[in-house]
Design a protein around this motif. Sequence first.
Motif, PDB file in Angstrom:
ATOM      1  N   LYS A  47       6.596  -7.567   4.647  1.00 26.34           N
ATOM      2  CA  LYS A  47       5.606  -7.968   3.636  1.00 26.34           C
ATOM      3  C   LYS A  47       6.103  -9.183   2.850  1.00 26.34           C
ATOM      4  CE  LYS A  47       1.746  -7.277   1.465  1.00 26.34           C
ATOM      5  NZ  LYS A  47       0.497  -7.621   2.112  1.00 26.34           N
ATOM      6  N   ALA A  48       7.392  -9.195   2.507  1.00 25.55           N
ATOM      7  CA  ALA A  48       7.953 -10.327   1.769  1.00 25.55           C
ATOM      8  C   ALA A  48       7.936 -11.592   2.625  1.00 25.55           C
ATOM      9  CB  ALA A  48       9.380 -10.006   1.321  1.00 25.55           C
ATOM     10  N   GLN A  49       8.264 -11.473   3.908  1.00 21.57           N
ATOM     11  CA  GLN A  49       8.232 -12.641   4.786  1.00 21.57           C
ATOM     12  C   GLN A  49       6.813 -13.166   4.941  1.00 21.57           C
ATOM     13  OE1 GLN A  49      10.229 -11.260   8.367  1.00 21.57           O
ATOM     14  NE2 GLN A  49      12.000 -12.538   7.884  1.00 21.57           N
ATOM     15  N   ILE A  50       5.851 -12.273   5.067  1.00 20.16           N
ATOM     16  CA  ILE A  50       4.453 -12.696   5.198  1.00 20.16           C
ATOM     17  C   ILE A  50       4.006 -13.423   3.934  1.00 20.16           C
ATOM     18  CG2 ILE A  50       2.093 -11.770   5.217  1.00 20.16           C
ATOM     19  CD1 ILE A  50       2.985  -9.883   7.447  1.00 20.16           C
ATOM     20  N   GLU A  51       4.429 -12.948   2.776  1.00 18.11           N
ATOM     21  CA  GLU A  51       4.067 -13.625   1.528  1.00 18.11           C
ATOM     22  C   GLU A  51       4.688 -15.013   1.464  1.00 18.11           C
ATOM     23  OE1 GLU A  51       4.967 -11.046  -1.742  1.00 18.11           O
ATOM     24  OE2 GLU A  51       3.494  -9.555  -1.103  1.00 18.11           O
ATOM     25  N   LEU A  52       5.953 -15.152   1.896  1.00 15.40           N
ATOM     26  CA  LEU A  52       6.596 -16.469   1.896  1.00 15.40           C
ATOM     27  C   LEU A  52       5.938 -17.414   2.894  1.00 15.40           C
ATOM     28  CD1 LEU A  52      10.347 -15.444   1.565  1.00 15.40           C
ATOM     29  CD2 LEU A  52       8.924 -16.594  -0.132  1.00 15.40           C
ATOM     30  N   LEU A  53       5.588 -16.901   4.060  1.00 14.96           N
ATOM     31  CA  LEU A  53       4.874 -17.727   5.036  1.00 14.96           C
ATOM     32  C   LEU A  53       3.504 -18.119   4.488  1.00 14.96           C
ATOM     33  CD1 LEU A  53       5.818 -15.882   8.355  1.00 14.96           C
ATOM     34  CD2 LEU A  53       6.523 -18.187   7.672  1.00 14.96           C
ATOM     35  N   LYS A  95      13.441 -22.739  12.135  1.00 20.16           N
ATOM     36  CA  LYS A  95      12.487 -22.083  13.029  1.00 20.16           C
ATOM     37  C   LYS A  95      11.776 -20.967  12.284  1.00 20.16           C
ATOM     38  CE  LYS A  95      15.636 -18.833  15.211  1.00 20.16           C
ATOM     39  NZ  LYS A  95      16.093 -18.283  16.448  1.00 20.16           N
ATOM     40  N   ILE A  96      10.643 -20.568  12.819  1.00 19.65           N
ATOM     41  CA  ILE A  96       9.833 -19.515  12.205  1.00 19.65           C
ATOM     42  C   ILE A  96      10.583 -18.183  12.344  1.00 19.65           C
ATOM     43  CG2 ILE A  96       7.612 -18.322  12.257  1.00 19.65           C
ATOM     44  CD1 ILE A  96       7.409 -21.240  11.452  1.00 19.65           C
ATOM     45  N   PRO A  97      10.739 -17.431  11.251  1.00 18.92           N
ATOM     46  CA  PRO A  97      11.456 -16.156  11.359  1.00 18.92           C
ATOM     47  C   PRO A  97      10.661 -15.131  12.162  1.00 18.92           C
ATOM     48  CG  PRO A  97      10.506 -16.394   9.178  1.00 18.92           C
ATOM     49  CD  PRO A  97      10.271 -17.693   9.896  1.00 18.92           C
ATOM     50  N   VAL A 137       0.127  -6.715   7.036  1.00 19.65           N
ATOM     51  CA  VAL A 137      -0.876  -7.766   7.116  1.00 19.65           C
ATOM     52  C   VAL A 137      -0.919  -8.589   5.829  1.00 19.65           C
ATOM     53  CG1 VAL A 137      -2.273  -6.442   8.747  1.00 19.65           C
ATOM     54  CG2 VAL A 137      -2.683  -6.204   6.307  1.00 19.65           C
ATOM     55  N   SER A 138      -1.444  -9.797   5.947  1.00 19.06           N
ATOM     56  CA  SER A 138      -1.519 -10.705   4.796  1.00 19.06           C
ATOM     57  C   SER A 138      -2.724 -10.435   3.903  1.00 19.06           C
ATOM     58  CB  SER A 138      -1.570 -12.153   5.282  1.00 19.06           C
ATOM     59  OG  SER A 138      -2.735 -12.378   6.051  1.00 19.06           O
ATOM     60  N   TRP A 139      -3.719  -9.747   4.391  1.00 22.01           N
ATOM     61  CA  TRP A 139      -4.967  -9.598   3.626  1.00 22.01           C
ATOM     62  C   TRP A 139      -5.004  -8.335   2.771  1.00 22.01           C
ATOM     63  CZ3 TRP A 139      -4.631  -9.694   8.923  1.00 22.01           C
ATOM     64  CH2 TRP A 139      -4.859  -8.496   9.586  1.00 22.01           C
ATOM     65  N   GLU A 140      -3.964  -7.563   2.730  1.00 19.65           N
ATOM     66  CA  GLU A 140      -3.933  -6.362   1.875  1.00 19.65           C
ATOM     67  C   GLU A 140      -3.005  -6.568   0.705  1.00 19.65           C
ATOM     68  OE1 GLU A 140      -2.863  -2.995   4.232  1.00 19.65           O
ATOM     69  OE2 GLU A 140      -4.798  -2.914   5.197  1.00 19.65           O
TER      70      GLU A 140
END
Length: 140
Positions: A47-53, A95-97, A137-140
């Motif tokens: 979740k933290a990585q998705i928020e940073l991305l 590179k993308i994590p 997911v990014s939308w929740e």
Amino acid sequence: MRNRLSRQSGFTLIELLVVMVILGLLAALVGPKLFPKLGKSKQHAAKAQIELLGEALDQFRLDTGRYPTTSEGLNALITDPGVTGWDGPYLKKKKIPLDPWGEPYHYQSPGTHGEYDLFSYGRDKQPGGEGEDRDVVSWE
């Protein structure tokens, strides 16, 4: 006095075995309580990585006026896809994590839940799931 000096001090085999049994019992009691927390920590890390991305994607949009397309993918955050206004790289890493389970994040733009969808399928690497297998997911 001489008899005392010739004796060696140390632990007996019985004492060592008792200590090992006690340590084994403690590990058997504590271990199962820690393993579920490991799965939750991977969910939180994803979740933290998705928020940073997501923040990097937002910066890309501020500079270019749009999010990267699905075909450009998240690599557009690191290498210039030939878009006017690109002022990256938008990530510090080269590179993308990968997600905590060793898989690449899934990115779609336009997304079905917003302007983009960014997600990981979780431990089971399949859509849906509960607990550790739940999608992040990014939308929740």
